[in-house]
Enzyme design. Structure first.
Site, mmCIF file in Angstrom:
data_model
loop_
_atom_site.group_PDB
_atom_site.id
_atom_site.type_symbol
_atom_site.label_atom_id
_atom_site.label_comp_id
_atom_site.label_asym_id
_atom_site.label_seq_id
_atom_site.Cartn_x
_atom_site.Cartn_y
_atom_site.Cartn_z
ATOM 1 N N GLY A 415 0.858 -1.301 -0.015
ATOM 2 C CA GLY A 415 -0.056 -0.042 -0.107
ATOM 3 C C GLY A 415 0.933 1.157 -0.049
ATOM 4 O O GLY A 415 1.901 1.146 -0.563
ATOM 5 N N SER A 416 0.235 2.219 0.568
ATOM 6 C CA SER A 416 1.094 3.521 0.625
ATOM 7 C C SER A 416 2.255 3.751 1.212
ATOM 8 O O SER A 416 2.997 4.828 1.002
ATOM 9 C CB SER A 416 0.083 5.009 0.913
ATOM 10 O OG SER A 416 -1.167 4.752 0.149
ATOM 11 N N VAL A 417 2.484 2.692 2.267
ATOM 12 C CA VAL A 417 3.902 2.782 2.807
ATOM 13 C C VAL A 417 5.091 2.741 1.439
ATOM 14 O O VAL A 417 6.212 2.998 2.019
ATOM 15 C CB VAL A 417 4.341 2.021 3.860
ATOM 16 C CG1 VAL A 417 3.381 2.291 4.996
ATOM 17 C CG2 VAL A 417 3.813 0.375 3.366
ATOM 18 N N LYS A 419 5.218 4.662 -1.096
ATOM 19 C CA LYS A 419 5.365 5.885 -1.740
ATOM 20 C C LYS A 419 6.477 6.445 -1.467
ATOM 21 O O LYS A 419 7.284 6.997 -2.324
ATOM 22 C CB LYS A 419 4.230 6.755 -1.290
ATOM 23 C CG LYS A 419 2.795 6.107 -2.032
ATOM 24 C CD LYS A 419 1.569 7.011 -1.468
ATOM 25 C CE LYS A 419 0.365 6.424 -1.979
ATOM 26 N NZ LYS A 419 -0.845 6.996 -1.691
#
Length: 673
Positions: A415-417, A419
């Site tokens: 997920g967004s970790v 980014k």
């Protein structure tokens, strides 16, 4: 002419006599043949070379069978026999008298080490004149001098003590400790024998038939202690009930104990009795049918060091005399394995899950020391050793949260970790300008007809152009999808490979390699866009994720994670993934995620925390509107930077999303700062 003929005849006779003397078999010749047979362990051929007197005194069983049994029992190898040849004068005397003595030395390797001894071979000429040759006067001293006059060869073994597994403070994660060996004395059982046995069987997770089989053994009498099962002394709820039953006795014994129980089950693992299949594969000098062997976790990974080596002593015993040691290999106890794990942090993180599923890796981002590797839910490793019922085993296997799965070795969609890694790759290859704002309109974005009906969605709209810091604060999926499409699949894949994707983590414990996609590339533009914000097919382990974030705390160098106290601290896994300036940009952004962004749940901590949240939508297809979600948070103390935690909690859609991970990490950081 007659005189010449007679002279020639005399000369010819002398030549023939000379040749006859040269061809006569010497004791050297025969003993060399005997030694060849001996070194090849051809004992029957050796027996054929014994004198008639020796054969009368010792049968083939006395010599041949005894040699075979002793050499097999002692596992004799590398047998070497050397002898001292007679001088020419002594050889002439021996040939004349028909008797010779040859000193010899035997060297051989045994189960207990090298055995060396000196002895003498007395040889005699026997047989008719034309067939006369040399034979050996044999006695048991040829096997070992100590048994020449009688005595038995004995063999004893001493089992090694298994090494302990310790945390960084030398607190035990696995140790040998006192346990109860629960058993029955048949003559002391009460009146309701069958009812008592049924209760005992239930408490010990045994079958009633198994207990009866033990009690019915031929060696059992009314006063015999019949052992049934070992259980930890901490199992007071069980032992209190057992000791109320007539005839039940608990003796002190030694057993393996796992103090953290479920909290470190997947990390430490457990031992069990070796199986028949394993026994066939293992060295018989090391393992026997009743030995315990590491089955999972660190117990399995470091089995060789933990196991140790058995002590072996070969001796000769004679009635009324002190035993004579022939060879001895001292027992070598197993080594202690000292890890970098902090038992308190490990336990606190596990307990924070409160039964929910997920995984966490905690490391010191400066040294790389791994402080915790957690998989939740778990099982009790003590029960695995001391008895788990079939119903309990079935419950573990059928649990939808899968407590038998080791999650910290597995990979998951980040997920967004992810980014911050996408951002670091773009900063390094020049495709991302941190100060450049991108105009993004609406809550969804598609890059044209090639995407069909698929769109990337974000959770909040921006007030104007979105730059890198704003995109990280609000976790803007569209910003990172656009940046990935702009840099191209090859560039993102190459950047992720520099971060260790597609390779085994240089770590003592086997961790599944992180992957960018099933095929290894991101040629499909939709897959590329999704990978940039941690969806699609990209997967990471929590340990790899934690290690990747150390890049920003170490001036662009990714630190190698370690597990053993003996490993080098602060070793660099990959150098210069970003510049000092770019690392500072990322650190500022990770702090802003807490102060102004999606990780506000950590804002009220008593000290500054930095990090990044991530929410993973677990859709079966790209067309699904909703699905289950996993929540991530990677966080660390902004100033001290002495611990970094990468936590994932599964199925957070009813728990508050990724904020639940933020809250748990914050609580843990507060507890240990």
């Amino acid at each position: 002419m007659k005189r010449v003929t007679l002279l020639l005849s005399a000369v010819l006779l002398m030549v023939m006599v000379g040749c006859s003397d040269d061809d006569e078999v010497t004791p050297h010749d025969r003993f060399e043949t005997y030694v060849d047979h001996w070194q090849n362990q051809e004992f029957a051929k050796m027996y054929d070379m014994l004198t008639s007197e020796s054969q009368q005194e010792y049968s083939t069983e006395d010599m041949v069978d005894r040699y075979i049994k002793i050499y097999e029992d002692l596992e004799i190898t590398d047998l070497s026999i050397s002898y001292t040849a007679l001088t020419d004068k002594d050889l002439d005397t021996a040939m004349e008298e028909g008797s010779a003595t040859l000193p010899f030395t035997v060297e051989m390797e045994s189960i207990a080490g090298k055995i060396t001894f000196d002895y003498e071979a007395t040889m005699s000429q026997q047989g008719e004149e034309e067939e006369k040759t040399w034979f050996i006067n044999w006695d048991p001293g040829f096997i070992l001098p100590e048994i020449k006059e009688g005595g038995e060869i004995g063999l004893t073994t001493t089992d090694p003590t298994r090494g302990n597994i310790l945390d960084r403070n030398h607190m035990p994660l696995a140790l040998n400790d006192n346990v109860w060996e629960i058993g029955l004395v048949p003559g002391e059982l009460g009146e309701n024998v069958e009812a008592d046995i049924e209760k005992i069987a239930s408490l010990l997770n045994m079958s009633v038939d198994a207990i009866h089989n033990q009690l019915d053994a031929s060696w059992v009498g009314d006063d015999t202690f019949v052992p049934l099962r070992k259980i930890p002394k901490t199992s007071t709820e069980i032992t209190d009930q057992l000791f109320e039953i007539d005839g039940v006795i608990g003796n002190n014994a030694t057993g393996r104990i796992y103090p953290l129980g479920e909290a470190a089950a997947h990390l430490v693992g457990y031992i069990r009795q070796i199986t028949a299949e394993q026994l066939e594969e293992k060295d018989p000098n090391v393992y026997g049918p009743n030995d315990m062997i590491g089955n999972t976790g660190l117990e399995r990974a470091y089995e060789e060091q933990l196991k140790g080596e058995k002590g072996v002593k070969i001796y000769v015993s004679k009635e009324g005399e002190e035993d004579i040691t022939i060879a001895e290999k001292e027992v070598k106890n197993g080594e202690n394995i000292i890890t970098t794990i902090d038992a308190n942090i490990q336990e606190a993180i596990f307990n924070s899950y409160e039964g929910e599923a997920g995984t966490t890796s905690a490391i010191d981002p400066k040294t790389g020391e791994t402080l915790a590797l957690v998989s939740s839910p778990a099982y009790d490793p003590n029960a695995m050793i001391y008895g788990i019922s079939q119903s309990e085993w079935d419950e573990l296997q059928n649990d939808p949260k899968n407590p038998l799965l080791n999650r910290f070795t597995a990979t998951f969609a980040p997920g967004s970790v992810i980014k911050p890694l996408t951002a670091a790759i773009g900063l390094q290859n020049g495709t991302i300008d941190p100060d450049e704002g991108i105009e993004i309109n609406g809550m969804s974005w598609s890059n044209g007809e090639n995407w069909g009906e698929y769109e990337v969605r974000r959770v909040s709209e921006s007030d104007g152009p979105v730059d890198l810091k704003d995109a990280l604060e609000r976790s803007d999926n569209i910003y990172f999808a656009m940046q990935a499409v702009n840099m191209g699949g090859d560039s993102l894949v190459n950047g992720l490979k520099q971060f260790g994707f597609g390779e085994n983590i240089p770590f003592e414990y086997p961790i599944e390699a992180s992957t960018v996609s099933r095929s290894g590339d991101l040629n499909d533009e939709v897959l590329l866009a999704n990978a940039a914000y941690g969806q699609g097919e990209i997967e990471m382990s929590s340990l790899h994720l934690a290690a990747a974030y150390t890049t920003f705390l170490n001036n662009g160098n990714m630190i190698k994670p370690t597990l053993l106290e003996s490993e080098e601290k602060g070793a660099v896994w990959v150098e210069s993934l970003v510049s000092d300036e770019q690392a500072t940009i990322m650190l500022d952004a990770l702090r802003s995620v807490v102060t102004n962004g999606t990780a506000r749940a950590a804002k009220e901590a008593s000290f500054p925390i930095s990090g990044k949240t991530g929410t993973v939508e677990l859709k079966l297809t790209l067309d699904e509107e909703e699905g289950a979600t996993n929540g991530w948070f990677v966080g660390y103390p902004t100033e001290d930077q002495d611990i970094l935690i990468a936590m994932m909690v599964e199925q957070v859609q009813e728990l508050g999303g990724s904020s639940i991970a933020v809250e748990k990490v914050t609580d843990i950081l507060e507890q240990f700062q």
